[in-house]
Design an enzyme around this catalytic site. Structure first.
Site, PDB file in Angstrom:
ATOM      1  N   SER A 119       0.825  -1.206   0.000  1.00 38.56           N
ATOM      2  CA  SER A 119       0.000   0.000   0.000  1.00 38.56           C
ATOM      3  C   SER A 119       0.858   1.254   0.000  1.00 38.56           C
ATOM      4  O   SER A 119       0.625   2.183  -0.777  1.00 38.56           O
ATOM      5  CB  SER A 119      -0.925  -0.007   1.221  1.00 38.56           C
ATOM      6  OG  SER A 119      -1.685   1.179   1.276  1.00 38.56           O
ATOM      7  N   LYS A 200      -5.554  -3.439  -0.013  1.00 37.06           N
ATOM      8  CA  LYS A 200      -6.615  -3.437   0.987  1.00 37.06           C
ATOM      9  C   LYS A 200      -6.672  -4.750   1.746  1.00 37.06           C
ATOM     10  O   LYS A 200      -7.130  -4.789   2.880  1.00 37.06           O
ATOM     11  CB  LYS A 200      -7.976  -3.155   0.329  1.00 37.06           C
ATOM     12  CG  LYS A 200      -8.070  -1.766  -0.274  1.00 37.06           C
ATOM     13  CD  LYS A 200      -9.464  -1.468  -0.761  1.00 37.06           C
ATOM     14  CE  LYS A 200     -10.429  -1.282   0.374  1.00 37.06           C
ATOM     15  NZ  LYS A 200     -11.743  -0.799  -0.061  1.00 37.06           N
ATOM     16  N   GLU A 206      -9.165  -0.447   5.065  1.00 34.92           N
ATOM     17  CA  GLU A 206      -8.862   0.885   4.530  1.00 34.92           C
ATOM     18  C   GLU A 206      -7.456   0.894   3.961  1.00 34.92           C
ATOM     19  O   GLU A 206      -6.484   0.657   4.668  1.00 34.92           O
ATOM     20  CB  GLU A 206      -8.971   1.922   5.658  1.00 34.92           C
ATOM     21  CG  GLU A 206      -8.600   3.331   5.231  1.00 34.92           C
ATOM     22  CD  GLU A 206      -9.580   3.894   4.213  1.00 34.92           C
ATOM     23  OE1 GLU A 206      -9.167   4.031   3.037  1.00 34.92           O
ATOM     24  OE2 GLU A 206     -10.712   4.186   4.582  1.00 34.92           O
ATOM     25  N   CYS A 207      -7.321   1.141   2.650  1.00 37.58           N
ATOM     26  CA  CYS A 207      -5.995   1.097   2.036  1.00 37.58           C
ATOM     27  C   CYS A 207      -5.175   2.335   2.342  1.00 37.58           C
ATOM     28  O   CYS A 207      -3.961   2.322   2.227  1.00 37.58           O
ATOM     29  CB  CYS A 207      -6.110   0.920   0.519  1.00 37.58           C
ATOM     30  SG  CYS A 207      -6.679   2.391  -0.365  1.00 37.58           S
ATOM     31  N   GLY A 208      -5.833   3.439   2.691  1.00 40.17           N
ATOM     32  CA  GLY A 208      -5.077   4.620   3.092  1.00 40.17           C
ATOM     33  C   GLY A 208      -5.256   5.832   2.217  1.00 40.17           C
ATOM     34  O   GLY A 208      -4.980   6.945   2.640  1.00 40.17           O
TER      35      GLY A 208
END
Length: 218
Positions: A119, A200, A206-208
């Site tokens: 990520s 994810k 939440e991937c960010g």
């Protein structure tokens, strides 16, 4: 923008349709509005809404290089049908390079360290770079509450992103798959359902991109 100003805007738009919200958003900064996409299922909806208002709107796509073939085919179908002004941003490290250094396989949901590494390097860095270079004053997203149960209560159609210093607008925040499917059918839009995002890990993680920017460039 103050919390009071945001509250007033959201009250004003409380009964607005997604298209009306997009029109309002782009009118705030016609030359500095963008829409982001990852070409997951239903992304044609937000892309169609945005291009109906501003056909040449910049479309920021972080292509981490490990999408499934179906996702790339879907992206091309959307680009052709909607005439997208696509702005792909790729990682500084290729997916093959990252995979070679990190076990050779796409990270699995329970491999927390590998998911976070992917990520940070493959998605968050190019996203931050894209937002910095495009410098939007209005950022239109495809966020929906049902996709973000952990944060649903904090989400509003219009928000202020303090880190990016721009309005973050979520026109389809309240829509469910029922509304999304109806919209796709009404406008004969493409779709695909095989999307998988290694950043994810699982559907609700939440991937960010909507939570933080990259500070670690390693």
């Amino acid at each position: 923008m103050t919390p009071e100003e945001l509250q007033a805007i959201n009250q004003k738009l409380a009964t607005a349709t997604p298209l009306e919200i997009v029109r309002w958003a782009i009118s705030q900064a016609p030359e500095a509005a963008i829409v982001t996409t990852n070409f997951r299922p239903y992304e044609a909806v937000i892309l169609h809404l945005a291009t109906q208002v501003q056909p040449e709107i910049a479309v920021l796509w972080v292509d981490h290089g490990t999408n499934l073939p179906e996702t790339y085919v879907f992206a091309e179908k959307c680009r052709e049908k909607l005439g997208l002004n696509l702005k792909p941003y790729l990682p500084l490290m290729t997916s093959a390079h990252w995979l070679a250094l990190n076990g050779g396989q796409i990270p699995m949901p329970d491999e927390v360290e590998r998911v976070e590494s992917f990520s940070r390097i493959m998605k968050l860095e190019p996203f931050e770079r894209g937002m910095r270079e495009l410098a939007p004053k209005v950022w239109i997203t495809a966020l929906r509450k049902e996709q973000n149960p952990q944060r649903a209560a904090t989400l509003q159609p219009v928000m202020w992103d303090a880190k990016l210093q721009c309005l973050k607008v979520n026109p389809i925040l309240e829509w469910t798959p029922l509304e999304m499917d109806a919209y796709l059918a009404e406008f004969d839009l493409p779709n695909e359902r095989t999307y998988y995002d290694p950043a994810k890990g699982d559907e609700k993680h939440e991937c960010g991109l909507h939570a933080k920017l990259v500070t670690d460039k390693s």
